[in-house]
Design a protein around this motif. Structure first.
Motif, PDB file in Angstrom:
ATOM      1  N   CYS A 102      37.731  38.483  39.452  1.00 54.49           N
ATOM      2  CA  CYS A 102      38.149  37.677  40.611  1.00 54.49           C
ATOM      3  C   CYS A 102      39.652  37.406  40.550  1.00 54.49           C
ATOM      4  CB  CYS A 102      37.372  36.367  40.662  1.00 54.49           C
ATOM      5  SG  CYS A 102      35.667  36.556  41.182  1.00 54.49           S
ATOM      6  N   ILE A 103      40.143  37.122  39.365  1.00 60.42           N
ATOM      7  CA  ILE A 103      41.585  36.898  39.196  1.00 60.42           C
ATOM      8  C   ILE A 103      42.347  38.194  39.473  1.00 60.42           C
ATOM      9  CG2 ILE A 103      43.389  36.306  37.520  1.00 60.42           C
ATOM     10  CD1 ILE A 103      41.253  34.439  36.208  1.00 60.42           C
ATOM     11  N   ILE A 104      41.811  39.317  38.975  1.00 59.55           N
ATOM     12  CA  ILE A 104      42.443  40.611  39.234  1.00 59.55           C
ATOM     13  C   ILE A 104      42.464  40.896  40.733  1.00 59.55           C
ATOM     14  CG2 ILE A 104      42.157  43.107  38.936  1.00 59.55           C
ATOM     15  CD1 ILE A 104      41.195  42.515  36.080  1.00 59.55           C
ATOM     16  N   PHE A 105      41.377  40.565  41.429  1.00 61.06           N
ATOM     17  CA  PHE A 105      41.314  40.762  42.879  1.00 61.06           C
ATOM     18  C   PHE A 105      42.373  39.925  43.583  1.00 61.06           C
ATOM     19  CE2 PHE A 105      39.716  39.423  47.043  1.00 61.06           C
ATOM     20  CZ  PHE A 105      39.590  40.662  47.651  1.00 61.06           C
ATOM     21  N   LEU A 106      42.550  38.680  43.138  1.00 63.03           N
ATOM     22  CA  LEU A 106      43.541  37.799  43.762  1.00 63.03           C
ATOM     23  C   LEU A 106      44.968  38.306  43.566  1.00 63.03           C
ATOM     24  CD1 LEU A 106      42.015  34.296  42.948  1.00 63.03           C
ATOM     25  CD2 LEU A 106      42.025  35.489  45.151  1.00 63.03           C
ATOM     26  N   THR A 107      45.186  39.111  42.527  1.00 66.07           N
ATOM     27  CA  THR A 107      46.520  39.708  42.308  1.00 66.07           C
ATOM     28  C   THR A 107      46.616  41.101  42.939  1.00 66.07           C
ATOM     29  OG1 THR A 107      45.933  40.698  40.188  1.00 66.07           O
ATOM     30  CG2 THR A 107      46.816  38.443  40.144  1.00 66.07           C
ATOM     31  N   CYS A 108      45.648  41.431  43.808  1.00 68.16           N
ATOM     32  CA  CYS A 108      45.599  42.735  44.493  1.00 68.16           C
ATOM     33  C   CYS A 108      45.557  43.897  43.496  1.00 68.16           C
ATOM     34  CB  CYS A 108      46.760  42.895  45.462  1.00 68.16           C
ATOM     35  SG  CYS A 108      46.755  41.681  46.772  1.00 68.16           S
ATOM     36  N   LEU A 110      46.930  44.086  40.602  1.00 66.82           N
ATOM     37  CA  LEU A 110      48.156  44.248  39.828  1.00 66.82           C
ATOM     38  C   LEU A 110      47.911  44.222  38.320  1.00 66.82           C
ATOM     39  CD1 LEU A 110      51.187  44.604  40.211  1.00 66.82           C
ATOM     40  CD2 LEU A 110      51.421  42.136  40.111  1.00 66.82           C
ATOM     41  N   LEU A 111      46.960  43.408  37.879  1.00 70.34           N
ATOM     42  CA  LEU A 111      46.676  43.330  36.443  1.00 70.34           C
ATOM     43  C   LEU A 111      46.054  44.606  35.893  1.00 70.34           C
ATOM     44  CD1 LEU A 111      45.360  39.672  36.120  1.00 70.34           C
ATOM     45  CD2 LEU A 111      47.556  40.566  35.395  1.00 70.34           C
ATOM     46  N   LEU A 112      45.551  45.479  36.779  1.00 71.11           N
ATOM     47  CA  LEU A 112      45.002  46.744  36.303  1.00 71.11           C
ATOM     48  C   LEU A 112      46.087  47.663  35.745  1.00 71.11           C
ATOM     49  CD1 LEU A 112      42.285  47.700  38.925  1.00 71.11           C
ATOM     50  CD2 LEU A 112      41.965  46.906  36.606  1.00 71.11           C
ATOM     51  N   ILE A 113      47.313  47.416  36.116  1.00 71.27           N
ATOM     52  CA  ILE A 113      48.416  48.241  35.614  1.00 71.27           C
ATOM     53  C   ILE A 113      48.548  48.090  34.098  1.00 71.27           C
ATOM     54  CG2 ILE A 113      50.927  48.533  35.701  1.00 71.27           C
ATOM     55  CD1 ILE A 113      50.755  47.867  38.669  1.00 71.27           C
TER      56      ILE A 113
END
Length: 136
Positions: A102-108, A110-113
């Protein structure tokens, strides 16, 4: 990690997430329709509605992750989730993974990078929930 295991790329993870989000919208329409009907065709308190949407989203992912290790989007992109010890994931792991996602989704996304900077190519949600995604 086995040498035979291939890890999914950032792109396949991201596109799988978009696919699953589109399916999740359908789940929300279904659950929302049922709740609306049960509530006597009256709208809900917004906070209760958000809670129902959150719980139904977690239920959607937890069901698929625990039963077969793949959501429908993961099947399309040939990705499977399993615990780092090689077993199926457990309920508490789905909770941790869902909250972090959910946090990753909220950062669009970006944290997957950060996957590109991790030696084992684990995402933040993989690391915290002690799970991993593999390409099948």
């Amino acid at each position: 990690m086995n040498n035979k295991e291939v890890l999914p790329s950032f792109t396949s993870r991201f596109l799988c997430g978009i696919y699953d989000f589109m399916l999740l919208i359908g789940v929300w329409f279904f659950v929302g329709s049922i709740v609306f009907f049960v509530n006597g065709m009256e709208t809900l308190n917004p906070y209760l509605g958000i809670l129902i949407a959150f719980v139904s989203a977690w239920g959607f992912f937890a069901f698929f992750w625990m039963n077969g290790g793949q959501t429908l989007g993961m099947k399309v992109w040939t990705i499977k989730i399993k615990s780092t010890n090689g077993n199926s994931i457990l309920l508490y792991q789905t909770i941790i993974r869902f909250l972090v996602n959910c946090i990753i989704f909220l950062t669009c996304g970006l944290l997957l990078i950060l996957i590109n900077f991790n030696v084992k190519r684990l995402s933040v949600s993989d690391y915290l929930s002690k799970t991993k995604l593999i390409k099948i």
